[in-house]
Design an enzyme around this catalytic site. Sequence first.
Site, mmCIF file in Angstrom:
data_model
loop_
_atom_site.group_PDB
_atom_site.id
_atom_site.type_symbol
_atom_site.label_atom_id
_atom_site.label_comp_id
_atom_site.label_asym_id
_atom_site.label_seq_id
_atom_site.Cartn_x
_atom_site.Cartn_y
_atom_site.Cartn_z
ATOM 1 N N ASP A 67 11.477 47.031 46.020
ATOM 2 C CA ASP A 67 11.952 46.060 45.036
ATOM 3 C C ASP A 67 11.221 44.735 45.260
ATOM 4 O O ASP A 67 10.668 44.502 46.348
ATOM 5 C CB ASP A 67 13.477 45.897 45.105
ATOM 6 N N CYS A 92 17.328 38.809 50.521
ATOM 7 C CA CYS A 92 17.729 40.218 50.670
ATOM 8 C C CYS A 92 16.569 41.028 51.222
ATOM 9 O O CYS A 92 16.572 42.263 51.161
ATOM 10 C CB CYS A 92 18.222 40.769 49.337
ATOM 11 N N HIS A 94 13.444 41.393 50.218
ATOM 12 C CA HIS A 94 12.468 42.068 49.356
ATOM 13 C C HIS A 94 11.041 41.596 49.640
ATOM 14 O O HIS A 94 10.088 42.320 49.353
ATOM 15 C CB HIS A 94 12.818 41.873 47.866
ATOM 16 N N GLU A 126 18.246 43.032 42.197
ATOM 17 C CA GLU A 126 19.506 42.280 42.362
ATOM 18 C C GLU A 126 20.242 42.168 41.035
ATOM 19 O O GLU A 126 21.434 41.925 40.993
ATOM 20 C CB GLU A 126 19.220 40.869 42.911
ATOM 21 N N HIS A 154 15.556 49.573 53.204
ATOM 22 C CA HIS A 154 16.149 48.247 53.025
ATOM 23 C C HIS A 154 16.328 47.617 54.393
ATOM 24 O O HIS A 154 16.816 48.282 55.309
ATOM 25 C CB HIS A 154 17.498 48.329 52.312
ATOM 26 N N HIS A 347 21.868 38.240 51.934
ATOM 27 C CA HIS A 347 22.380 37.296 50.932
ATOM 28 C C HIS A 347 22.849 35.987 51.572
ATOM 29 O O HIS A 347 23.622 35.256 50.950
ATOM 30 C CB HIS A 347 23.515 37.903 50.085
HETATM 31 C C1 LIG Z 1 21.141 45.719 48.836
HETATM 32 C C2 LIG Z 1 21.897 44.756 48.002
HETATM 33 O O1 LIG Z 1 22.366 43.759 48.510
HETATM 34 N N1 LIG Z 1 22.021 45.030 46.703
HETATM 35 C C3 LIG Z 1 22.810 44.253 45.775
HETATM 36 C C4 LIG Z 1 22.782 44.886 44.410
HETATM 37 C C5 LIG Z 1 23.512 44.064 43.356
HETATM 38 C C6 LIG Z 1 23.926 44.827 42.157
HETATM 39 C C7 LIG Z 1 24.615 44.011 41.093
HETATM 40 N N2 LIG Z 1 23.984 42.766 40.790
HETATM 41 C C8 LIG Z 1 26.067 43.753 41.503
HETATM 42 O O2 LIG Z 1 26.359 42.695 42.064
HETATM 43 O O3 LIG Z 1 26.920 44.599 41.243
HETATM 44 C C9 LIG Z 1 24.237 44.156 46.281
HETATM 45 O O4 LIG Z 1 24.891 43.128 46.016
HETATM 46 O O5 LIG Z 1 24.755 45.088 46.942
#
Ligand SMILES: CC(=O)N[C@@H](CCC[C@H](N)C(=O)O)C(=O)O
Length: 372
Positions: A67, A92, A94, A126, A154, A347
Amino acid sequence: MDTLIQIRRELHQIPELGFQEFKTQQYLLNKIAQFPQENIRVTTWETGIVVKIVGSQPAKTIGWRSDIDGLPIVEETGLPYSSTHEGNMHACGHDCHMTITLGLVEALANNQPKHNVIIYFQPAEEGPGGAEPMLNWIEAERPDLLPDEIYALHVAPEYPVGTVATRPGLLFANTSELFIDLKGLGGHAAYPHKTRDMTVAAANLIMQLQTIVSRNINPMESAVITIGKLTSGTVQNIIAENARLEGTIRTLNAEAMADVKKRVEAICAGIEASFECEIHIDYGSMYYEVNNDPECAKKLLEFAEQYEGATSYECPAAMTGEDFGYFLKGIPGAMFWAGANCDYGLHHAKINPDEELLSFNAKFVEQFIRSL
Ligand SMILES: CC(=O)N[C@@H](CCC[C@H](N)C(=O)O)C(=O)O
Protein backbone atom coordinates in the site's frame (compact mmCIF):
# COMPACT_ATOMS: atom_id res chain seq x y z
CA MET A 1 23.63 5.70 4.25
CA ASP A 2 22.02 2.42 3.17
CA THR A 3 19.99 2.98 -0.04
CA LEU A 4 16.79 1.52 1.38
CA ILE A 5 16.98 3.76 4.44
CA GLN A 6 17.44 6.77 2.19
CA ILE A 7 14.43 5.75 0.07
CA ARG A 8 12.29 5.22 3.14
CA ARG A 9 13.23 8.65 4.51
CA GLU A 10 12.43 10.32 1.19
CA LEU A 11 9.06 8.60 1.00
CA HIS A 12 8.42 9.40 4.66
CA GLN A 13 8.63 13.11 3.83
CA ILE A 14 5.86 13.04 1.21
CA PRO A 15 2.83 11.24 2.72
CA GLU A 16 -0.33 11.66 0.67
CA LEU A 17 -3.91 10.57 1.36
CA GLY A 18 -5.83 7.94 -0.60
CA PHE A 19 -6.00 8.56 -4.37
CA GLN A 20 -3.91 11.72 -3.98
CA GLU A 21 -0.57 9.85 -4.05
CA PHE A 22 0.70 11.80 -7.07
CA LYS A 23 4.22 12.60 -5.79
CA THR A 24 4.52 9.12 -4.34
CA GLN A 25 3.58 7.53 -7.65
CA GLN A 26 6.10 9.69 -9.51
CA TYR A 27 8.81 8.90 -6.95
CA LEU A 28 8.19 5.16 -7.32
CA LEU A 29 8.11 5.37 -11.14
CA ASN A 30 11.43 7.26 -11.14
CA LYS A 31 13.06 4.62 -8.95
CA ILE A 32 11.68 1.72 -11.01
CA ALA A 33 13.00 3.41 -14.19
CA GLN A 34 16.53 3.17 -12.74
CA PHE A 35 16.39 -0.64 -12.52
CA PRO A 36 17.31 -2.92 -15.48
CA GLN A 37 14.26 -2.83 -17.78
CA GLU A 38 14.62 -6.02 -19.90
CA ASN A 39 12.16 -8.11 -17.88
CA ILE A 40 10.00 -5.37 -16.42
CA ARG A 41 6.57 -4.16 -17.65
CA VAL A 42 5.14 -1.13 -15.85
CA THR A 43 1.47 -0.08 -15.92
CA THR A 44 -0.25 2.65 -13.93
CA TRP A 45 -3.80 2.68 -12.60
CA GLU A 46 -5.09 5.84 -10.89
CA THR A 47 -2.27 6.72 -8.44
CA GLY A 48 -1.16 3.09 -8.26
CA ILE A 49 1.41 1.12 -10.22
CA VAL A 50 1.56 -2.50 -11.36
CA VAL A 51 4.99 -3.93 -12.22
CA LYS A 52 5.23 -7.29 -13.96
CA ILE A 53 8.59 -9.04 -13.79
CA VAL A 54 8.72 -11.70 -16.47
CA GLY A 55 10.14 -15.00 -15.23
CA SER A 56 12.75 -17.11 -17.03
CA GLN A 57 10.69 -20.34 -17.03
CA PRO A 58 7.34 -19.27 -15.67
CA ALA A 59 4.96 -22.00 -14.52
CA LYS A 60 2.96 -19.56 -12.39
CA THR A 61 2.61 -15.92 -11.39
CA ILE A 62 3.25 -14.76 -7.84
CA GLY A 63 1.82 -11.47 -6.58
CA TRP A 64 3.19 -9.04 -4.00
CA ARG A 65 1.24 -6.00 -2.83
CA SER A 66 2.32 -2.78 -1.07
CA ASP A 67 0.00 0.00 0.00
CA ILE A 68 1.22 3.54 -0.63
CA ASP A 69 -0.98 6.11 1.18
CA GLY A 70 -0.45 8.08 4.39
CA LEU A 71 -2.78 9.22 7.18
CA PRO A 72 -4.17 12.63 8.22
CA ILE A 73 -2.00 12.92 11.36
CA VAL A 74 0.33 15.75 12.40
CA GLU A 75 3.74 14.07 12.84
CA GLU A 76 5.36 14.43 16.26
CA THR A 77 8.50 12.31 15.87
CA GLY A 78 10.81 15.33 15.68
CA LEU A 79 12.89 13.43 13.12
CA PRO A 80 14.97 15.47 10.65
CA TYR A 81 13.19 13.66 7.81
CA SER A 82 9.67 14.28 9.17
CA SER A 83 6.72 14.78 6.87
CA THR A 84 6.90 17.92 4.76
CA HIS A 85 3.18 17.57 4.03
CA GLU A 86 1.77 19.34 7.08
CA GLY A 87 -1.10 17.34 8.56
CA ASN A 88 -0.23 14.07 6.82
CA MET A 89 2.09 11.34 8.03
CA HIS A 90 3.18 7.83 7.16
CA ALA A 91 1.96 6.62 10.56
CA CYS A 92 0.99 3.13 9.40
CA GLY A 93 4.33 2.10 7.93
CA HIS A 94 3.38 2.31 4.26
CA ASP A 95 6.67 4.18 3.61
CA CYS A 96 8.41 1.01 4.86
CA HIS A 97 6.13 -1.26 2.82
CA MET A 98 6.94 0.70 -0.37
CA THR A 99 10.68 0.71 0.38
CA ILE A 100 10.79 -3.05 0.97
CA THR A 101 8.82 -3.52 -2.25
CA LEU A 102 11.18 -1.29 -4.25
CA GLY A 103 14.06 -3.38 -2.86
CA LEU A 104 12.22 -6.48 -4.04
CA VAL A 105 11.61 -5.07 -7.55
CA GLU A 106 15.27 -4.08 -7.85
CA ALA A 107 16.47 -7.54 -6.80
CA LEU A 108 14.12 -9.29 -9.25
CA ALA A 109 15.01 -6.87 -12.06
CA ASN A 110 18.71 -7.56 -11.49
CA ASN A 111 18.34 -11.30 -11.16
CA GLN A 112 15.39 -12.67 -13.16
CA PRO A 113 13.10 -14.96 -11.12
CA LYS A 114 11.96 -18.33 -12.46
CA HIS A 115 8.25 -17.53 -12.23
CA ASN A 116 6.48 -14.31 -13.20
CA VAL A 117 6.11 -11.87 -10.32
CA ILE A 118 3.53 -9.06 -10.26
CA ILE A 119 3.98 -6.19 -7.84
CA TYR A 120 1.01 -3.98 -6.90
CA PHE A 121 1.67 -0.52 -5.47
CA GLN A 122 -1.90 0.04 -4.30
CA PRO A 123 -3.38 3.42 -3.34
CA ALA A 124 -5.86 4.33 -0.60
CA GLU A 125 -5.55 1.47 1.88
CA GLU A 126 -6.43 3.71 4.83
CA GLY A 127 -9.48 4.93 2.94
CA PRO A 128 -11.57 4.94 0.88
CA GLY A 129 -10.04 1.61 -0.25
CA GLY A 130 -7.96 1.04 -3.37
CA ALA A 131 -7.73 -2.75 -3.53
CA GLU A 132 -11.31 -3.44 -4.62
CA PRO A 133 -11.43 -0.90 -7.50
CA MET A 134 -7.89 -1.86 -8.57
CA LEU A 135 -8.95 -5.50 -8.75
CA ASN A 136 -12.14 -4.57 -10.62
CA TRP A 137 -9.99 -2.77 -13.21
CA ILE A 138 -7.59 -5.71 -13.51
CA GLU A 139 -10.42 -8.21 -13.89
CA ALA A 140 -12.23 -6.09 -16.48
CA GLU A 141 -9.31 -4.76 -18.50
CA ARG A 142 -6.06 -6.52 -17.60
CA PRO A 143 -6.71 -10.12 -16.56
CA ASP A 144 -3.09 -10.82 -17.57
CA LEU A 145 -2.15 -8.94 -14.38
CA LEU A 146 -3.89 -11.42 -12.04
CA PRO A 147 -1.54 -13.67 -10.03
CA ASP A 148 -1.99 -17.32 -9.04
CA GLU A 149 -1.04 -16.57 -5.45
CA ILE A 150 -0.32 -13.34 -3.58
CA TYR A 151 1.42 -12.08 -0.44
CA ALA A 152 1.86 -8.85 1.52
CA LEU A 153 3.23 -7.64 4.84
CA HIS A 154 2.35 -5.04 7.44
CA VAL A 155 4.80 -3.55 9.92
CA ALA A 156 4.17 -4.53 13.55
CA PRO A 157 5.68 -2.11 16.10
CA GLU A 158 5.29 -4.58 18.98
CA TYR A 159 7.54 -7.31 17.52
CA PRO A 160 11.34 -7.28 17.14
CA VAL A 161 12.79 -6.90 13.65
CA GLY A 162 12.93 -10.32 11.99
CA THR A 163 9.58 -11.47 13.34
CA VAL A 164 7.33 -13.01 10.71
CA ALA A 165 3.93 -13.34 12.37
CA THR A 166 0.87 -14.74 10.68
CA ARG A 167 -1.71 -17.49 10.93
CA PRO A 168 -3.80 -19.74 8.71
CA GLY A 169 -7.34 -18.36 8.29
CA LEU A 170 -8.61 -15.06 9.67
CA LEU A 171 -5.81 -12.56 10.37
CA PHE A 172 -7.66 -9.19 10.23
CA ALA A 173 -11.27 -8.15 10.80
CA ASN A 174 -14.17 -7.07 8.62
CA THR A 175 -14.36 -3.28 8.82
CA SER A 176 -16.91 -0.61 8.09
CA GLU A 177 -16.42 3.09 8.45
CA LEU A 178 -19.17 4.92 10.33
CA PHE A 179 -20.19 8.55 9.82
CA ILE A 180 -23.20 9.88 11.77
CA ASP A 181 -24.58 13.40 11.25
CA LEU A 182 -26.98 14.86 13.82
CA LYS A 183 -29.13 17.92 13.15
CA GLY A 184 -31.05 19.72 15.90
CA LEU A 185 -31.73 23.39 16.60
CA GLY A 186 -29.05 25.87 17.59
CA GLY A 187 -29.46 29.00 19.69
CA HIS A 188 -28.20 31.11 22.57
CA ALA A 189 -26.24 29.24 25.27
CA ALA A 190 -28.47 30.82 27.93
CA TYR A 191 -31.73 29.49 26.39
CA PRO A 192 -31.28 25.71 26.15
CA HIS A 193 -35.06 25.15 26.42
CA LYS A 194 -35.51 26.88 23.06
CA THR A 195 -32.97 24.66 21.29
CA ARG A 196 -32.20 21.02 20.55
CA ASP A 197 -28.58 20.63 21.57
CA MET A 198 -26.59 18.25 19.35
CA THR A 199 -23.51 18.24 21.61
CA VAL A 200 -25.61 16.60 24.33
CA ALA A 201 -27.30 14.28 21.81
CA ALA A 202 -23.92 13.25 20.33
CA ALA A 203 -22.50 12.58 23.81
CA ASN A 204 -25.46 10.32 24.62
CA LEU A 205 -25.18 8.59 21.27
CA ILE A 206 -21.48 7.81 21.81
CA MET A 207 -22.19 6.27 25.22
CA GLN A 208 -25.10 4.19 23.86
CA LEU A 209 -23.00 2.97 20.91
CA GLN A 210 -20.51 1.60 23.42
CA THR A 211 -23.23 -0.68 24.83
CA ILE A 212 -23.45 -2.60 21.54
CA VAL A 213 -20.20 -4.46 22.16
CA SER A 214 -20.83 -4.97 25.87
CA ARG A 215 -24.57 -5.82 25.69
CA ASN A 216 -25.41 -7.10 22.20
CA ILE A 217 -22.38 -9.08 21.04
CA ASN A 218 -21.97 -12.60 22.35
CA PRO A 219 -19.12 -12.33 24.88
CA MET A 220 -17.53 -15.38 23.27
CA GLU A 221 -17.25 -13.43 20.01
CA SER A 222 -15.74 -10.03 19.39
CA ALA A 223 -16.40 -6.59 17.90
CA VAL A 224 -15.07 -3.05 18.14
CA ILE A 225 -16.84 0.28 17.73
CA THR A 226 -14.47 3.24 17.86
CA ILE A 227 -15.50 6.85 17.41
CA GLY A 228 -12.24 8.51 16.44
CA LYS A 229 -13.58 11.96 15.76
CA LEU A 230 -16.40 14.10 17.14
CA THR A 231 -17.23 17.56 15.86
CA SER A 232 -20.00 19.69 17.22
CA GLY A 233 -21.12 23.31 17.26
CA THR A 234 -19.26 26.46 16.37
CA VAL A 235 -18.33 28.43 19.53
CA GLN A 236 -18.57 28.14 23.33
CA ASN A 237 -21.69 30.26 23.86
CA ILE A 238 -23.87 28.92 21.05
CA ILE A 239 -25.80 25.69 21.42
CA ALA A 240 -24.77 23.28 18.69
CA GLU A 241 -27.24 22.75 15.88
CA ASN A 242 -25.04 20.10 14.22
CA ALA A 243 -22.74 17.34 15.38
CA ARG A 244 -20.85 14.62 13.52
CA LEU A 245 -19.34 11.35 14.71
CA GLU A 246 -16.69 9.58 12.61
CA GLY A 247 -15.68 6.07 13.51
CA THR A 248 -15.20 2.49 12.49
CA ILE A 249 -16.79 -0.89 13.24
CA ARG A 250 -14.76 -4.12 13.37
CA THR A 251 -16.14 -7.66 13.50
CA LEU A 252 -14.86 -11.17 12.92
CA ASN A 253 -17.49 -12.03 10.29
CA ALA A 254 -20.02 -10.42 7.96
CA GLU A 255 -23.05 -11.58 10.00
CA ALA A 256 -21.78 -9.86 13.14
CA MET A 257 -21.20 -6.69 11.07
CA ALA A 258 -24.86 -6.76 9.94
CA ASP A 259 -26.00 -7.27 13.57
CA VAL A 260 -23.91 -4.33 14.82
CA LYS A 261 -25.28 -2.08 12.09
CA LYS A 262 -28.88 -3.00 13.02
CA ARG A 263 -28.15 -1.93 16.61
CA VAL A 264 -26.44 1.31 15.46
CA GLU A 265 -29.58 2.14 13.48
CA ALA A 266 -31.93 1.29 16.39
CA ILE A 267 -29.92 3.41 18.82
CA CYS A 268 -29.85 6.33 16.38
CA ALA A 269 -33.65 6.07 16.02
CA GLY A 270 -33.91 6.27 19.81
CA ILE A 271 -31.65 9.33 19.94
CA GLU A 272 -33.75 10.97 17.21
CA ALA A 273 -36.88 10.46 19.33
CA SER A 274 -35.42 11.46 22.67
CA PHE A 275 -33.46 14.51 21.48
CA GLU A 276 -35.90 15.59 18.74
CA CYS A 277 -33.29 15.60 16.03
CA GLU A 278 -32.55 14.14 12.61
CA ILE A 279 -29.78 11.62 12.16
CA HIS A 280 -28.14 10.49 8.95
CA ILE A 281 -25.89 7.41 8.93
CA ASP A 282 -23.27 6.76 6.24
CA TYR A 283 -21.20 3.58 6.38
CA GLY A 284 -18.44 4.89 4.11
CA SER A 285 -16.16 2.17 2.87
CA MET A 286 -16.10 -1.44 4.03
CA TYR A 287 -13.18 -3.87 3.90
CA TYR A 288 -13.49 -7.59 3.55
CA GLU A 289 -11.63 -9.60 6.22
CA VAL A 290 -8.03 -10.69 5.62
CA ASN A 291 -8.45 -14.44 5.45
CA ASN A 292 -5.15 -16.20 4.83
CA ASP A 293 -5.11 -19.31 2.70
CA PRO A 294 -3.98 -22.01 5.21
CA GLU A 295 -1.40 -23.50 2.81
CA CYS A 296 0.09 -20.10 1.90
CA ALA A 297 0.29 -19.03 5.57
CA LYS A 298 1.95 -22.36 6.39
CA LYS A 299 4.51 -21.84 3.59
CA LEU A 300 5.37 -18.41 5.00
CA LEU A 301 5.74 -19.66 8.58
CA GLU A 302 7.82 -22.67 7.51
CA PHE A 303 10.05 -20.53 5.30
CA ALA A 304 10.60 -18.09 8.20
CA GLU A 305 11.42 -20.98 10.55
CA GLN A 306 14.52 -21.92 8.57
CA TYR A 307 15.48 -18.34 7.47
CA GLU A 308 18.49 -16.98 9.33
CA GLY A 309 17.57 -14.11 11.64
CA ALA A 310 13.81 -14.67 11.32
CA THR A 311 11.43 -15.63 14.10
CA SER A 312 8.39 -17.46 12.85
CA TYR A 313 5.34 -16.81 15.04
CA GLU A 314 1.80 -18.11 14.62
CA CYS A 315 0.03 -15.06 16.02
CA PRO A 316 -3.58 -14.39 17.05
CA ALA A 317 -6.00 -12.54 14.74
CA ALA A 318 -6.34 -8.76 15.19
CA MET A 319 -9.13 -6.21 14.79
CA THR A 320 -7.10 -4.18 12.32
CA GLY A 321 -8.56 -3.95 8.83
CA GLU A 322 -6.80 -4.18 5.47
CA ASP A 323 -8.21 -4.01 1.99
CA PHE A 324 -5.65 -6.65 1.00
CA GLY A 325 -8.56 -8.84 2.11
CA TYR A 326 -10.14 -8.22 -1.31
CA PHE A 327 -7.10 -9.79 -3.01
CA LEU A 328 -7.35 -12.81 -0.72
CA LYS A 329 -11.10 -13.16 -1.37
CA GLY A 330 -10.38 -14.51 -4.86
CA ILE A 331 -6.69 -15.43 -4.86
CA PRO A 332 -4.89 -17.79 -2.45
CA GLY A 333 -2.25 -15.98 -0.44
CA ALA A 334 -1.29 -14.61 2.94
CA MET A 335 -0.31 -11.47 4.78
CA PHE A 336 2.17 -11.33 7.64
CA TRP A 337 3.18 -8.90 10.38
CA ALA A 338 6.81 -7.83 10.00
CA GLY A 339 8.46 -6.85 13.29
CA ALA A 340 9.31 -3.11 13.44
CA ASN A 341 10.46 -2.82 17.04
CA CYS A 342 9.23 0.63 18.12
CA ASP A 343 7.70 2.20 21.21
CA TYR A 344 4.66 3.80 19.60
CA GLY A 345 1.93 1.85 17.84
CA LEU A 346 0.36 2.10 14.39
CA HIS A 347 -1.52 5.36 13.76
CA HIS A 348 0.45 7.22 16.46
CA ALA A 349 2.05 10.59 15.70
CA LYS A 350 5.36 9.38 17.20
CA ILE A 351 5.67 6.00 15.51
CA ASN A 352 9.23 5.45 14.33
CA PRO A 353 9.89 1.94 12.95
CA ASP A 354 13.38 0.47 13.33
CA GLU A 355 14.86 0.87 9.85
CA GLU A 356 16.68 -2.46 10.21
CA LEU A 357 13.40 -3.97 9.08
CA LEU A 358 13.84 -2.59 5.56
CA SER A 359 16.82 -4.61 4.34
CA PHE A 360 15.80 -7.64 6.40
CA ASN A 361 12.34 -7.85 4.85
CA ALA A 362 13.39 -6.88 1.31
CA LYS A 363 15.75 -9.88 1.36
CA PHE A 364 13.33 -12.16 3.21
CA VAL A 365 10.48 -11.48 0.76
CA GLU A 366 12.77 -11.87 -2.27
CA GLN A 367 14.03 -15.24 -1.01
CA PHE A 368 10.54 -16.37 -0.08
CA ILE A 369 9.18 -15.52 -3.54
CA ARG A 370 12.10 -17.32 -5.21
CA SER A 371 11.36 -20.37 -3.05
CA LEU A 372 7.77 -20.73 -4.34
C1 LIG B 1 -3.60 -1.77 9.11
C2 LIG B 1 -4.54 -0.67 9.40
O1 LIG B 1 -4.33 0.06 10.35
N1 LIG B 1 -5.59 -0.52 8.59
C3 LIG B 1 -6.65 0.44 8.79
C4 LIG B 1 -7.70 0.29 7.72
C5 LIG B 1 -8.80 1.34 7.82
C6 LIG B 1 -10.06 0.97 7.14
C7 LIG B 1 -11.15 2.02 7.20
N2 LIG B 1 -10.71 3.35 6.91
C8 LIG B 1 -11.81 1.99 8.57
O2 LIG B 1 -11.44 2.78 9.44
O3 LIG B 1 -12.73 1.20 8.78
C9 LIG B 1 -7.26 0.24 10.17
O4 LIG B 1 -7.72 1.23 10.76
O5 LIG B 1 -7.31 -0.90 10.69
